[in-house]
Scaffold this motif. Sequence first.
Motif, PDB file in Angstrom:
ATOM      1  N   MET A   1      35.681  48.916  53.443  1.00  0.00           N
ATOM      2  CA  MET A   1      35.514  47.475  53.498  1.00  0.00           C
ATOM      3  C   MET A   1      34.903  47.022  52.178  1.00  0.00           C
ATOM      4  N   PRO A   2      35.076  45.754  51.818  1.00  0.00           N
ATOM      5  CA  PRO A   2      34.507  45.256  50.555  1.00  0.00           C
ATOM      6  C   PRO A   2      32.987  45.432  50.513  1.00  0.00           C
ATOM      7  N   GLN A   3      32.507  45.907  49.396  1.00  0.00           N
ATOM      8  CA  GLN A   3      31.072  46.131  49.223  1.00  0.00           C
ATOM      9  C   GLN A   3      30.773  46.256  47.741  1.00  0.00           C
ATOM     10  N   GLY A   4      29.507  46.091  47.383  1.00  0.00           N
ATOM     11  CA  GLY A   4      29.135  46.267  45.987  1.00  0.00           C
ATOM     12  C   GLY A   4      27.683  45.945  45.741  1.00  0.00           C
ATOM     13  N   GLY A   5      27.269  46.160  44.516  1.00  0.00           N
ATOM     14  CA  GLY A   5      25.877  46.012  44.131  1.00  0.00           C
ATOM     15  C   GLY A   5      25.410  44.571  44.090  1.00  0.00           C
ATOM     16  N   VAL A   6      24.108  44.421  44.270  1.00  0.00           N
ATOM     17  CA  VAL A   6      23.452  43.120  44.210  1.00  0.00           C
ATOM     18  C   VAL A   6      22.761  43.012  42.860  1.00  0.00           C
ATOM     19  N   ASP A   7      23.012  41.925  42.151  1.00  0.00           N
ATOM     20  CA  ASP A   7      22.341  41.686  40.878  1.00  0.00           C
ATOM     21  C   ASP A   7      20.888  41.294  41.129  1.00  0.00           C
ATOM     22  N   GLU A   8      20.025  41.623  40.202  1.00  0.00           N
ATOM     23  CA  GLU A   8      18.603  41.303  40.357  1.00  0.00           C
ATOM     24  C   GLU A   8      18.415  39.803  40.587  1.00  0.00           C
TER      25      GLU A   8
ATOM     26  N   GLU B   1      36.808  41.852  44.829  1.00  0.00           N
ATOM     27  CA  GLU B   1      37.619  42.957  45.353  1.00  0.00           C
ATOM     28  C   GLU B   1      38.890  42.513  46.064  1.00  0.00           C
ATOM     29  N   THR B   2      38.912  41.264  46.555  1.00  0.00           N
ATOM     30  CA  THR B   2      40.066  40.817  47.352  1.00  0.00           C
ATOM     31  C   THR B   2      40.719  39.545  46.828  1.00  0.00           C
ATOM     32  N   GLY B   3      40.052  38.851  45.921  1.00  0.00           N
ATOM     33  CA  GLY B   3      40.553  37.567  45.442  1.00  0.00           C
ATOM     34  C   GLY B   3      40.269  36.419  46.385  1.00  0.00           C
ATOM     35  N   LEU B   4      39.656  36.705  47.540  1.00  0.00           N
ATOM     36  CA  LEU B   4      39.385  35.657  48.527  1.00  0.00           C
ATOM     37  C   LEU B   4      38.167  34.831  48.121  1.00  0.00           C
TER      38      LEU B   4
ATOM     39  N   PHE C   1      38.037  35.877  58.809  1.00  0.00           N
ATOM     40  CA  PHE C   1      39.035  35.456  57.829  1.00  0.00           C
ATOM     41  C   PHE C   1      39.714  34.193  58.336  1.00  0.00           C
ATOM     42  N   THR C   2      39.707  33.139  57.522  1.00  0.00           N
ATOM     43  CA  THR C   2      40.307  31.866  57.928  1.00  0.00           C
ATOM     44  C   THR C   2      41.522  31.514  57.081  1.00  0.00           C
ATOM     45  N   GLY C   3      41.879  32.383  56.155  1.00  0.00           N
ATOM     46  CA  GLY C   3      43.005  32.115  55.272  1.00  0.00           C
ATOM     47  C   GLY C   3      44.294  32.746  55.763  1.00  0.00           C
ATOM     48  N   GLU C   4      45.205  32.928  54.834  1.00  0.00           N
ATOM     49  CA  GLU C   4      46.496  33.573  55.083  1.00  0.00           C
ATOM     50  C   GLU C   4      46.513  34.905  54.327  1.00  0.00           C
ATOM     51  N   ASP C   5      47.292  35.864  54.821  1.00  0.00           N
ATOM     52  CA  ASP C   5      47.379  37.157  54.144  1.00  0.00           C
ATOM     53  C   ASP C   5      47.770  37.007  52.670  1.00  0.00           C
ATOM     54  N   ALA C   6      48.578  36.003  52.367  1.00  0.00           N
ATOM     55  CA  ALA C   6      49.026  35.777  50.990  1.00  0.00           C
ATOM     56  C   ALA C   6      47.870  35.394  50.062  1.00  0.00           C
ATOM     57  N   ASP C   7      46.728  35.010  50.623  1.00  0.00           N
ATOM     58  CA  ASP C   7      45.554  34.664  49.809  1.00  0.00           C
ATOM     59  C   ASP C   7      44.894  35.903  49.197  1.00  0.00           C
ATOM     60  N   VAL C   8      45.171  37.073  49.748  1.00  0.00           N
ATOM     61  CA  VAL C   8      44.577  38.311  49.223  1.00  0.00           C
ATOM     62  C   VAL C   8      45.249  38.648  47.892  1.00  0.00           C
ATOM     63  N   ASP C   9      44.421  38.866  46.871  1.00  0.00           N
ATOM     64  CA  ASP C   9      44.913  39.211  45.534  1.00  0.00           C
ATOM     65  C   ASP C   9      44.032  40.313  44.967  1.00  0.00           C
ATOM     66  N   LEU C  10      44.481  41.542  45.092  1.00  0.00           N
ATOM     67  CA  LEU C  10      43.685  42.682  44.646  1.00  0.00           C
ATOM     68  C   LEU C  10      43.513  42.731  43.130  1.00  0.00           C
ATOM     69  N   ASP C  11      44.328  41.982  42.398  1.00  0.00           N
ATOM     70  CA  ASP C  11      44.245  41.958  40.937  1.00  0.00           C
ATOM     71  C   ASP C  11      43.503  40.733  40.418  1.00  0.00           C
ATOM     72  N   ALA C  12      42.742  40.063  41.268  1.00  0.00           N
ATOM     73  CA  ALA C  12      42.045  38.836  40.866  1.00  0.00           C
ATOM     74  C   ALA C  12      40.937  39.103  39.841  1.00  0.00           C
ATOM     75  N   HIS C  13      40.432  40.304  39.802  1.00  0.00           N
ATOM     76  CA  HIS C  13      39.321  40.663  38.908  1.00  0.00           C
ATOM     77  C   HIS C  13      39.851  41.547  37.787  1.00  0.00           C
ATOM     78  N   ASP C  14      39.157  41.545  36.661  1.00  0.00           N
ATOM     79  CA  ASP C  14      39.580  42.354  35.503  1.00  0.00           C
ATOM     80  C   ASP C  14      39.634  43.844  35.800  1.00  0.00           C
ATOM     81  N   HIS C  15      38.775  44.299  36.719  1.00  0.00           N
ATOM     82  CA  HIS C  15      38.709  45.724  37.048  1.00  0.00           C
ATOM     83  C   HIS C  15      38.912  45.902  38.548  1.00  0.00           C
ATOM     84  N   PRO C  16      40.173  45.910  39.006  1.00  0.00           N
ATOM     85  CA  PRO C  16      40.424  46.038  40.451  1.00  0.00           C
ATOM     86  C   PRO C  16      39.820  47.321  41.021  1.00  0.00           C
TER      87      PRO C  16
END
Length: 157
Positions: free
Chosen positions: A37-44, A59-62, A106-121
Amino acid sequence: MSDLGYRPCVGIMLVNDEGRAFVGRRIDNREGDWWQMPQGGVDEGEDLKAAALRELHEETGLTADKVSILRKMDDDIAYDLPEELQGKLWGGRYRGQRQTWFLARFTGEDADVDLDAHDHPEFCAWQWLDLERLPEMIIPFKKRVYRSVLDAFRDLI
């Protein structure tokens, strides 16, 4: 490595109207077919909910308007990396992670997911997964974490 601390981290259990959870297959996954599942570090100084929404977007473009946060887990969950990874990830500063988990609808559509939305997928594929399969899809040292997340949020899913 026991003197190392835990990296502050957030995670989002994103569920759809069918009660299935979003999981992504890690792009750096060379030794197994592990999904997470989406997860990651917290900035100070970063607000935990803001960090969760930022990680979800990276991570998902959402965007925040495509989800509704339902609950934050009462307690954080800490886990240790396997001994061979301790001191190697995250600049060698942490023995594992201390995660704060959020449940979101999730309240959007599956098409809203964009795994390439970030520079480092981080994910190369994604799917909606039946909840009971979550612990078997995650890397083994995180299975306890996923079982705890499921237990904490099951009543709202």
